[in-house]
Design an enzyme around this catalytic site. Structure first.
Site, PDB file in Angstrom:
ATOM      1  N   HIS A  17     -48.958   9.070 -37.954  1.00 32.63           N
ATOM      2  CA  HIS A  17     -47.552   9.068 -38.378  1.00 32.63           C
ATOM      3  C   HIS A  17     -47.251  10.324 -39.194  1.00 32.63           C
ATOM      4  O   HIS A  17     -46.229  10.983 -38.997  1.00 32.63           O
ATOM      5  CB  HIS A  17     -47.252   7.862 -39.280  1.00 32.63           C
ATOM      6  CG  HIS A  17     -47.319   6.523 -38.619  1.00 32.63           C
ATOM      7  ND1 HIS A  17     -48.047   5.473 -39.107  1.00 32.63           N
ATOM      8  CD2 HIS A  17     -46.711   6.047 -37.501  1.00 32.63           C
ATOM      9  CE1 HIS A  17     -47.895   4.411 -38.330  1.00 32.63           C
ATOM     10  NE2 HIS A  17     -47.094   4.740 -37.339  1.00 32.63           N
ATOM     11  N   LYS A  41     -42.143  -9.740 -36.985  1.00 33.92           N
ATOM     12  CA  LYS A  41     -43.473  -9.135 -37.064  1.00 33.92           C
ATOM     13  C   LYS A  41     -44.129  -9.495 -38.397  1.00 33.92           C
ATOM     14  O   LYS A  41     -43.509  -9.332 -39.452  1.00 33.92           O
ATOM     15  CB  LYS A  41     -43.325  -7.607 -36.948  1.00 33.92           C
ATOM     16  CG  LYS A  41     -44.531  -6.914 -36.390  1.00 33.92           C
ATOM     17  CD  LYS A  41     -44.165  -5.473 -36.031  1.00 33.92           C
ATOM     18  CE  LYS A  41     -45.370  -4.664 -35.636  1.00 33.92           C
ATOM     19  NZ  LYS A  41     -45.010  -3.299 -35.252  1.00 33.92           N
ATOM     20  N   SER A 128     -51.639   1.548 -36.390  1.00 33.68           N
ATOM     21  CA  SER A 128     -51.727   0.772 -37.628  1.00 33.68           C
ATOM     22  C   SER A 128     -52.503  -0.515 -37.387  1.00 33.68           C
ATOM     23  O   SER A 128     -53.260  -0.967 -38.248  1.00 33.68           O
ATOM     24  CB  SER A 128     -50.320   0.433 -38.139  1.00 33.68           C
ATOM     25  OG  SER A 128     -49.614   1.596 -38.457  1.00 33.68           O
TER      26      SER A 128
HETATM   27  O1  PNS Z   1     -43.573   1.146 -35.502  1.00 31.88           O
HETATM   28  P1  PNS Z   1     -42.901   0.267 -34.497  1.00 31.88           P
HETATM   29  O2  PNS Z   1     -43.115  -1.209 -34.830  1.00 31.88           O
HETATM   30  O3  PNS Z   1     -43.261   0.613 -33.087  1.00 31.88           O
HETATM   31  O4  PNS Z   1     -41.326   0.580 -34.657  1.00 31.88           O
HETATM   32  C1  PNS Z   1     -40.385  -0.064 -33.834  1.00 31.88           C
HETATM   33  C2  PNS Z   1     -38.981   0.110 -34.421  1.00 31.88           C
HETATM   34  C3  PNS Z   1     -38.947  -0.398 -35.840  1.00 31.88           C
HETATM   35  C4  PNS Z   1     -38.627   1.579 -34.407  1.00 31.88           C
HETATM   36  C5  PNS Z   1     -37.999  -0.689 -33.514  1.00 31.88           C
HETATM   37  O5  PNS Z   1     -38.430  -2.007 -33.438  1.00 31.88           O
HETATM   38  C6  PNS Z   1     -36.568  -0.663 -34.034  1.00 31.88           C
HETATM   39  O6  PNS Z   1     -35.883   0.325 -33.904  1.00 31.88           O
HETATM   40  N1  PNS Z   1     -36.130  -1.783 -34.644  1.00 31.88           N
HETATM   41  C7  PNS Z   1     -34.792  -1.930 -35.194  1.00 31.88           C
HETATM   42  C8  PNS Z   1     -33.944  -2.904 -34.376  1.00 31.88           C
HETATM   43  C9  PNS Z   1     -33.245  -2.147 -33.269  1.00 31.88           C
HETATM   44  O7  PNS Z   1     -32.437  -1.285 -33.519  1.00 31.88           O
HETATM   45  N2  PNS Z   1     -33.576  -2.456 -32.005  1.00 31.88           N
HETATM   46  C10 PNS Z   1     -33.050  -1.751 -30.852  1.00 31.88           C
HETATM   47  C11 PNS Z   1     -32.338  -2.674 -29.903  1.00 31.88           C
HETATM   48  S1  PNS Z   1     -33.453  -3.794 -29.111  1.00 31.88           S
END
Ligand code: PNS
Length: 166
Positions: A17, A41, A128
């Site tokens: 990251h 999560k 992670s």
């Molecule tokens: O590190 P990760 O868990 O892969 O990150 C995923 C993340 C947090 C970037 C993604 O789940 C996200 O953007 N979540 C916010 C909710 C959202 O906007 N979703 C998009 C429409 S489904």
């Protein structure tokens, strides 16, 4: 001002990251590293703890800020007048999910482009989840997380494992 958002769970932040954040900071005026709260999560660290860890390891990068958000990424993007979403891509396995997210975000707001930075080769396998699993079984995570966070991460994950066993 060109603002990039690096969103993620960061549970916890890894050197992979940090590499992406560093490289994004060289491309944009400001980078907001966004800890996104995902209620579905189960995380080892609270959003505040995750943000604190990120702030600690990015303190020397002047154009990086850290924030926490519990809503749709695209709403945060609009509120902060951001230019782009930056994500790291490791292997083909990341691609399908990330491609879908990028398309959804663009569907929700056509000005929201996602820029993918390919991972550095040494971090190809890093996640992670792997860090948490290795740490819980007393494995060596020193190559995977920033040095200054090593004790915090080991301490939490070992404690958690002990609590779960008891
Ligand atoms: O590190 P990760 O868990 O892969 O990150 C995923 C993340 C947090 C970037 C993604 O789940 C996200 O953007 N979540 C916010 C909710 C959202 O906007 N979703 C998009 C429409 S489904």
């Amino acid at each position: 001002m060109k603002i990039a958002i690096c969103p993620g769970s960061f549970d916890p932040i890894t050197v992979g990251h940090l590499d992406i954040i560093n490289r994004a900071s060289a491309l944009f005026d400001k980078v907001i590293v966004l800890v996104v709260i995902n209620v579905d999560k189960k995380c080892a660290f609270t959003p505040e703890e995750r943000a604190e860890m990120i702030a600690k390891v990015t303190a020397d990068i002047p154009n990086v800020e850290v924030d926490i958000y519990g809503g749709l990424l695209i709403d945060y993007f609009k509120e902060h007048n951001a230019s782009v979403i930056v994500k790291g891509l490791r292997a083909m396995t990341d691609f399908e999910y990330e491609f879908q997210m990028a398309l959804i975000n663009r569907q929700l707001y056509d000005k929201a482009d996602t820029l993918f930075l390919t991972t550095s080769v040494e971090n190809m396998y890093l996640s992670s989840s792997a860090v948490k699993q290795i740490a819980r079984f007393n494995g060596d995570i020193s190559h995977f997380v920033p040095d200054v966070l090593l004790d915090t991460i080991i301490d939490r994950l070992h404690k958690k494992e002990t609590e779960e066993v008891l």
